[in-house]
Design a protein around this motif. Structure first.
Motif: not given
Length: 317
Positions: A106-122, A255-264
């Motif tokens: 149902e869900e896809v997450y991609c995180f990249i680790n760059h510049n040693v300590l920084e992250y971005q995602y789609l 309420l229109v969404a609650e992610l199944r596989h990710a949490r704050n």
């Protein structure tokens, strides 16, 4: 779940890894790096306004028309990972980078680790909340983009505005929240970096809720709990739901969404990319952008995310 990790030498490498992981997790891989399942489709593409500022961008839709090759009901803007503002100037991602992809049915997450300590995602997926009028398709990225297909970054967000008390900060101009469903009041439409197809038009002008203006609320209803974390007694941090709400007539919210596989989660005492076990579940920890314990509540016009982060369900080794 399909889990992939590795080193990427380009955005094309990351795009292809997401495409392959989603297919392994049960999504349908179409021509042109389009990924679909009933009610949701995304197109991944690499673009740039110069050789120095490439990006991996994504447009969402409610479906895919194979005859035309176009997404159905596409998102108003694209979301992206790529060049960002640092010290008042644009800086591109320096390769190679490390990536982690967690792909579910149902869900896809991609995180990249760059510049040693920084992250971005789609990230993208489909809501499981019953009763909404839309398909529940959603997409999110570290940054926003000016249009679904534009490769010009001139109007794209380059730095961040993220706080636990509102999810965004008013008057911030050209900024992105840097977190899934965290955009709130004050973000211009072109700076929306999360979208969900809710289908209600009795209050919102579009069936896509933008993470901007008064169109979506995510972290805002959780701010008392986010602000109370981590525990002063044992330094523990609770995993809190990632939800999207939209305003409705007469002051109501849906309420229109609650992610199944990710949490704050607050990452004050949690290490990025570490895996933590809770009962039978494992969770991999990421800061939304960059962990910064000296400014833990984030702020506006920043290049970090304080100690606001995300836990993704994980079954790798």
């Amino acid at each position: 779940m399909t889990y992939k990790t590795g080193q990427a030498a380009s955005f094309e490498d990351i795009r292809d890894a997401i495409y392959g992981a989603a297919a392994q997790a049960g999504w349908t891989a179409e021509q042109g790096h389009i990924i679909t399942r009933p009610g949701c489709a995304v197109r991944l593409f690499v673009g740039a306004d110069s050789a120095a500022r490439p990006e991996l961008a994504m447009t969402g839709g409610t479906g895919f028309d194979a005859a035309s090759g176009h997404l159905q009901e596409p998102t108003p803007n694209r979301v992206r990972m790529g060049a960002l503002i640092r010290d008042g100037a644009w800086h591109s991602i320096q390769f190679p980078v490390l990536y982690d992809i967690m792909a579910f049915e149902e869900e896809v997450y991609c995180f990249i680790n760059h510049n040693v300590l920084e992250y971005q995602y789609l990230a993208f997926g489909i809501s499981g909340i019953p009763g909404i009028l839309g398909t529940g398709a959603w997409v999110s990225g570290t940054f926003s983009g000016a249009s679904p297909t534009a490769t010009n970054l001139a109007n794209s967000s380059g730095s961040f505005a993220l706080t636990p008390t509102s999810g965004g900060t008013s008057g911030i101009g050209n900024r992105s929240s840097g977190a899934i469903f965290a955009d709130s009041s004050g973000l211009a439409t072109n700076n929306a970096s999360s979208f969900i197809h809710h289908g209600f038009t009795d209050y919102c002008a579009s069936e896509w809720a933008l993470g901007a203006g008064a169109n979506m609320y995510g972290q805002y209803p959780l701010h008392p709990l986010l602000s109370a974390q981590p525990s002063a007694w044992n330094e523990g941090a609770a995993l809190l739901p990632i939800r999207a709400y939209i305003p409705r007539p007469q002051g109501f919210m849906s309420l229109v969404a609650e992610l199944r596989h990710a949490r704050n989660v607050r990452v004050d005492y949690l290490d990025p990319k570490a895996v933590y076990s809770l009962s039978t579940d494992k969770w991999k920890i990421f800061p939304w952008v960059k962990k910064e314990v000296t400014a833990r509540d984030g702020g506006s016009n920043i290049n970090h995310s304080g100690t606001l982060g995300v836990a993704i369900r994980y079954d790798g080794t």
